[in-house]
Scaffold this active site. Structure first.
Site, PDB file in Angstrom:
ATOM      1  N   GLU A  36       0.838  -1.214   0.000  1.00 52.05           N
ATOM      2  CA  GLU A  36       0.000   0.000   0.000  1.00 52.05           C
ATOM      3  C   GLU A  36       0.868   1.257   0.000  1.00 52.05           C
ATOM      4  OE1 GLU A  36      -2.678   0.167   3.280  1.00 52.05           O
ATOM      5  OE2 GLU A  36      -3.881  -1.525   2.584  1.00 52.05           O
ATOM      6  N   ARG A  93      -6.465   2.076 -23.169  1.00 46.72           N
ATOM      7  CA  ARG A  93      -6.659   1.130 -24.286  1.00 46.72           C
ATOM      8  C   ARG A  93      -8.126   0.735 -24.412  1.00 46.72           C
ATOM      9  NH1 ARG A  93      -2.262  -1.912 -22.131  1.00 46.72           N
ATOM     10  NH2 ARG A  93      -0.459  -1.912 -23.493  1.00 46.72           N
ATOM     11  N   GLN A  94      -8.717   0.426 -23.253  1.00 47.64           N
ATOM     12  CA  GLN A  94     -10.101  -0.049 -23.262  1.00 47.64           C
ATOM     13  C   GLN A  94     -11.003   1.177 -23.155  1.00 47.64           C
ATOM     14  OE1 GLN A  94     -10.412  -3.360 -23.673  1.00 47.64           O
ATOM     15  NE2 GLN A  94     -12.632  -3.366 -23.761  1.00 47.64           N
ATOM     16  N   LYS A 193      -2.052  -2.835 -40.443  1.00 40.77           N
ATOM     17  CA  LYS A 193      -1.691  -3.724 -39.332  1.00 40.77           C
ATOM     18  C   LYS A 193      -2.788  -4.770 -39.145  1.00 40.77           C
ATOM     19  CE  LYS A 193      -0.741  -3.506 -34.334  1.00 40.77           C
ATOM     20  NZ  LYS A 193      -0.462  -2.613 -33.202  1.00 40.77           N
ATOM     21  N   ASP A 220       4.706   5.800 -33.352  1.00 36.52           N
ATOM     22  CA  ASP A 220       3.572   5.121 -32.713  1.00 36.52           C
ATOM     23  C   ASP A 220       3.287   5.823 -31.381  1.00 36.52           C
ATOM     24  OD1 ASP A 220       1.543   3.335 -32.265  1.00 36.52           O
ATOM     25  OD2 ASP A 220       2.777   1.549 -32.399  1.00 36.52           O
TER      26      ASP A 220
HETATM   27  C1  R5P Z   1      -1.892   0.030 -30.749  1.00 34.59           C
HETATM   28  O1  R5P Z   1      -3.007   0.474 -31.012  1.00 34.59           O
HETATM   29  C2  R5P Z   1      -0.806   0.947 -30.318  1.00 34.59           C
HETATM   30  O2  R5P Z   1      -0.794   2.096 -31.118  1.00 34.59           O
HETATM   31  C3  R5P Z   1       0.576   0.287 -30.372  1.00 34.59           C
HETATM   32  O3  R5P Z   1       0.902  -0.005 -31.711  1.00 34.59           O
HETATM   33  C4  R5P Z   1       0.640  -0.972 -29.589  1.00 34.59           C
HETATM   34  O4  R5P Z   1       0.086  -0.811 -28.312  1.00 34.59           O
HETATM   35  C5  R5P Z   1       2.100  -1.424 -29.450  1.00 34.59           C
HETATM   36  O5  R5P Z   1       2.124  -2.602 -28.709  1.00 34.59           O
HETATM   37  P1  R5P Z   1       3.293  -3.653 -28.882  1.00 34.59           P
HETATM   38  O6  R5P Z   1       4.581  -2.940 -28.646  1.00 34.59           O
HETATM   39  O7  R5P Z   1       2.999  -4.693 -27.833  1.00 34.59           O
HETATM   40  O8  R5P Z   1       3.189  -4.223 -30.259  1.00 34.59           O
END
Ligand code: R5P
Length: 296
Positions: A36, A93-94, A193, A220
């Protein structure tokens, strides 16, 4: 104005305070044996605009709890306004439900911040602007989503990547490659992708780019396992790029990620200090300070 660099953003917090021309007030912080966090503010905040700077990696759960402890305490002690600067925001992300009955993580986090008295949230390069705005509509917290892409491109320009070709990892992020290309020159495009649902294998494909003998940069929002970046770099080298840079805003620095990207042939891995790692060559302090100056 009281600037509080949280335990996870001490370096960046000090740089932001410096850019704002104020003294930083880091909190007293320790971890109990069971994991904690203990937090105590070190400066009275009654009637003040309070800026808390706390990134949420590594160990996102405990970093988020520390952020909530700081914000709620500032609220309890009478802060007039609480701004949370979360350079890397975990759980973003979510940001929508992909399957029925999934947790809408970003929404839960914004709920908690709102309940802790945060009125403004400053983040850097959360990738899905549309989802952010949908979540923002449900809350009173204003979300300021900044982009570090121009800073990354400026850094690369001074290091032999002038006129390099800029790429985003997918079509949705093409605006990132376009913004970078305005600084580097050299044109831009995006990868297609795809991920095999069964094996999880990623494919990064792009049409013939005519980059033989030239520099190329993949931009990215984050590097996590390094899989996406490694595949992108491999493809650019296969198409004859003379040198390739892997640039991103956040490096989560998962084990093996660096090796994967270097083995693919990257000449440079570059990121900002939203999460401090050995790749943090670019600071977002000035970018964040400029936004904070504009927030009443
Ligand atoms: C995905 O939407 C993000 O823009 C990144 O491309 C992704 O999170 C990268 O993750 P990793 O390094 O595990 O491929």
């Amino acid at each position: 104005m009281i600037v509080i660099p949280g335990p996870s953003s001490l370096g960046l917090g000090w740089r932001i305070a410096e850019a704002l021309g104020v003294e930083p007030h880091p909190v007293e912080h320790r971890i109990f044996p069971d994991g904690e966090s203990y937090i105590r503010l070190t400066k009275p905040v009654a009637g003040e605009k309070v800026i808390i700077i706390q990134t949420t990696a590594p160990n996102p759960d405990s970093k988020l709890i520390q952020l909530l402890l700081m914000a709620e305490t500032a609220k309890d002690f009478g802060a007039d306004k609480i701004i949370a600067v979360v350079p890397y925001l975990a759980y973003a992300r979510q940001d929508k439900r992909f399957l029925e009955m999934e947790a809408l993580s970003l929404d839960v986090i914004i709920n908690l911040l709102e309940a802790s008295g945060v009125t403004d949230l400053v983040v850097v390069n959360i990738h899905n602007e549309v989802s952010i705005r949908a979540i923002e509509e449900k809350h009173s917290v204003k979300i300021h989503n900044l982009s570090a892409v121009s800073l990354l491109a400026e850094y690369l320009k001074g290091r032999g990547f002038d006129n390099a070709y800029s790429l985003s990892p997918d079509k949705g992020a093409i605006y990132i490659a376009e913004a970078a290309s305005k600084i580097l020159g050299g044109g831009y495009n995006h990868f297609e992708k795809t991920r095999d649902r069964k094996t999880g294998e990623i494919k990064m494909e792009v049409k013939n780019l005519n980059i033989s003998g030239r520099g190329a940069v993949v931009f990215d929002d984050m590097i996590s396992s390094g899989g996406t970046m490694a595949k992108a770099v491999e493809e650019l080298i296969a198409q004859g790029a003379e040198k390739v840079a892997a640039a991103c805003t956040h490096v989560l620095y998962m084990p093996g990620a660096e090796e994967k990207i270097r083995r693919a042939g990257a000449d440079l891995i570059l990121s900002t200090d939203t999460i401090e790692t050995p790749f943090s060559q670019v600071t977002v302090a000035g970018l964040i300070a400029t936004t904070l100056k504009g927030l009443a």
